[in-house]
Motif scaffolding. Structure first.
Motif, short mmCIF file in Angstrom:
data_model
loop_
_atom_site.label_atom_id
_atom_site.label_comp_id
_atom_site.label_asym_id
_atom_site.label_seq_id
_atom_site.Cartn_x
_atom_site.Cartn_y
_atom_site.Cartn_z
N ASN A 84 -0.81 3.67 -8.81
CA ASN A 84 -1.08 3.75 -7.90
C ASN A 84 -2.54 4.62 -7.23
O ASN A 84 -3.37 4.36 -6.61
CB ASN A 84 -0.11 4.67 -7.23
N VAL A 120 2.13 0.39 -9.22
CA VAL A 120 1.86 0.45 -7.64
C VAL A 120 3.07 -0.24 -7.61
O VAL A 120 3.85 -1.24 -8.21
CB VAL A 120 1.28 -0.82 -7.57
N CYS A 141 -5.18 2.07 -6.78
CA CYS A 141 -4.78 1.14 -5.52
C CYS A 141 -3.78 1.10 -4.18
O CYS A 141 -3.56 0.19 -3.24
CB CYS A 141 -3.20 0.04 -6.53
N ILE A 142 -4.07 2.74 -4.67
CA ILE A 142 -3.03 3.33 -3.02
C ILE A 142 -4.43 4.01 -2.33
O ILE A 142 -4.09 5.16 -2.73
CB ILE A 142 -1.97 4.21 -3.66
N TYR A 175 -5.05 7.81 -2.25
CA TYR A 175 -5.03 8.44 -3.87
C TYR A 175 -6.33 8.30 -4.34
O TYR A 175 -7.75 8.76 -4.24
CB TYR A 175 -4.48 7.74 -4.81
N PHE A 181 -9.39 5.55 -5.64
CA PHE A 181 -8.46 4.01 -4.77
C PHE A 181 -10.08 2.80 -4.92
O PHE A 181 -10.92 3.44 -4.57
CB PHE A 181 -8.68 4.61 -3.20
N VAL A 225 -5.33 -3.46 -2.08
CA VAL A 225 -4.47 -3.38 -1.66
C VAL A 225 -4.30 -4.85 -1.45
O VAL A 225 -3.23 -5.48 -1.53
CB VAL A 225 -4.03 -2.57 -0.29
N ALA A 266 0.98 -1.24 -0.14
CA ALA A 266 -0.14 0.37 -0.06
C ALA A 266 0.81 1.45 0.01
O ALA A 266 0.46 2.42 -0.02
CB ALA A 266 -0.89 0.46 1.25
N GLU A 267 1.64 1.16 -0.31
CA GLU A 267 2.92 2.09 -0.18
C GLU A 267 3.75 1.72 -1.65
O GLU A 267 3.48 2.05 -2.44
CB GLU A 267 4.22 1.82 0.65
N VAL A 268 4.29 3.69 -1.91
CA VAL A 268 4.46 4.16 -3.30
C VAL A 268 6.27 4.36 -2.51
O VAL A 268 6.86 4.91 -1.61
CB VAL A 268 4.26 5.35 -3.59
#
Length: 344
Positions: free
Chosen positions: A61, A197, A64-65, A68, A71, A81, A19-21
């Protein structure tokens, strides 16, 4: 020969970071992937005698984040996620079986028909995000094409732009498609939201090095005059003068149908995934209905659009998947061994 033993998950994969970039350490991963291929006897993809494609739709992203623009939380609230944890693990476990990864990327700029700037009301105000514009709305003048965009589209002719806008929503309605949705600005070309992602990008890169097979990237959605949920075909292909404004992605259709099996995952199950599979099924029916049997849908690697209190497309997504299975496609789970559901 099809390898039947799932591989372990490489130690660099951390499900807590999906769940991070972050930046993929390419050189480090390239060295590790080559060593991984050597350790587990993973041959180059060019040596596969059974060719399997993973079609991953819009694992970006923006979708999927959490926090954002669009999402895809599904009903669980963390759908995309959770899907991507399973998708990355599926790629790693089946690294030696997946011949090629085909990755689609929603790609937009500001002035497009599904963004607020494209429409105004009598007061010159733009529609709020998630507004649905119907044929009746346009005919009654509730919303009209923004004449300021006429200088960029249709050679500065605002009347022609309005005529096209009316034609566009009429086409959507006549073909039984979703009404035009004004989406939040998303997947903006050059922006962070447009990027894959990070954990998924890393898995694709690891596959490319280990299998010596370049990931195929397919951009979609940059045409200002039409939505493009499906990577295979935009929503509208002719303008109000019956002139072509877009075309089917025949090259990708031919490529997909040339594989022995096509496994499909991504976001959102109710929109870009469903529309892509619908278009693929339409091509299959026109060529040979039996080809549907080579398509596998990872049901646990895709979630529908759900905006609590606003819209919930879960039922529409489930109905689409029922149509696909009726046509001969297979709905399967990524967590189950591939040999338990792959029929070749």
């Amino acid at each position: 020969m099809l390898t039947t033993t799932p591989l372990p998950i490489p130690t660099h994969f951390d499900s807590r970071r999906v769940a991070e970039v972050w930046r993929v350490p390419y050189e480090e991963r390239a060295i590790a992937a080559a060593a991984w291929a050597n350790e587990y006897g993973i041959a180059p993809a060019s040596q596969d005698d059974v060719n399997i494609c993973l079609l991953a739709i819009d694992v970006q992203n923006t979708f999927c984040i959490p926090s954002y623009e669009l999402f895809v939380g599904g009903r669980s609230g963390m759908g995309a996620v959770e899907d991507n944890v399973r998708l990355c693990e599926f790629i790693y476990r089946n690294l030696a079986r997946l011949t090629e990864l085909v990755v689609t990327m929603d790609t937009h700029t500001a002035a497009q028909v599904f963004h607020a700037i494209a429409w105004v009301n009598e007061a010159g105000e733009h529609p709020p995000a998630m507004t649905m514009i119907t044929r009746d709305d346009v005919e009654r003048g509730v919303w009209r094409a923004n004449p300021a965009l006429g200088s960029r589209i249709f050679g500065g002719d605002a009347e022609q732009l309005q005529a096209y806008a009316r034609h566009y929503v009429q086409q959507l309605e006549s073909e039984g498609k979703f009404p035009l949705t004004i989406w939040p600005y998303h997947s903006m070309l050059g922006g962070v939201g447009h990027a894959l992602v990070s954990a998924f990008e890393e898995a694709c890169f690891f596959h490319a090095i280990a299998r010596q097979q370049q990931t195929r990237f397919e951009l979609k959605g940059s045409n200002p005059l039409t939505e493009n949920y499906s990577v295979l075909k935009p929503e509208v292909m002719m303008d109000h003068h019956q002139r072509a404004i877009a075309h089917k992605n025949t090259g990708l259709i031919d490529t997909l149908l040339d594989f022995d099996a096509v496994v499909i995952a991504g976001q959102a199950k109710s929109h870009c995934v469903a529309w892509t599979v619908d278009d693929l099924l339409r091509e299959i029916k026109a060529r040979n209905p039996k080809l549907a049997q080579k398509v596998y849908l990872l049901e646990d690697c895709a979630s529908p659009v759900v905006v609590p209190g606003v819209v919930d497309f879960t039922n529409q997504a489930d109905a689409a998947y029922e149509r696909f299975t009726t046509a001969g496609m297979h709905v399967v789970k990524s967590t189950e061994p591939m040999e338990s559901w792959l029929k070749l």
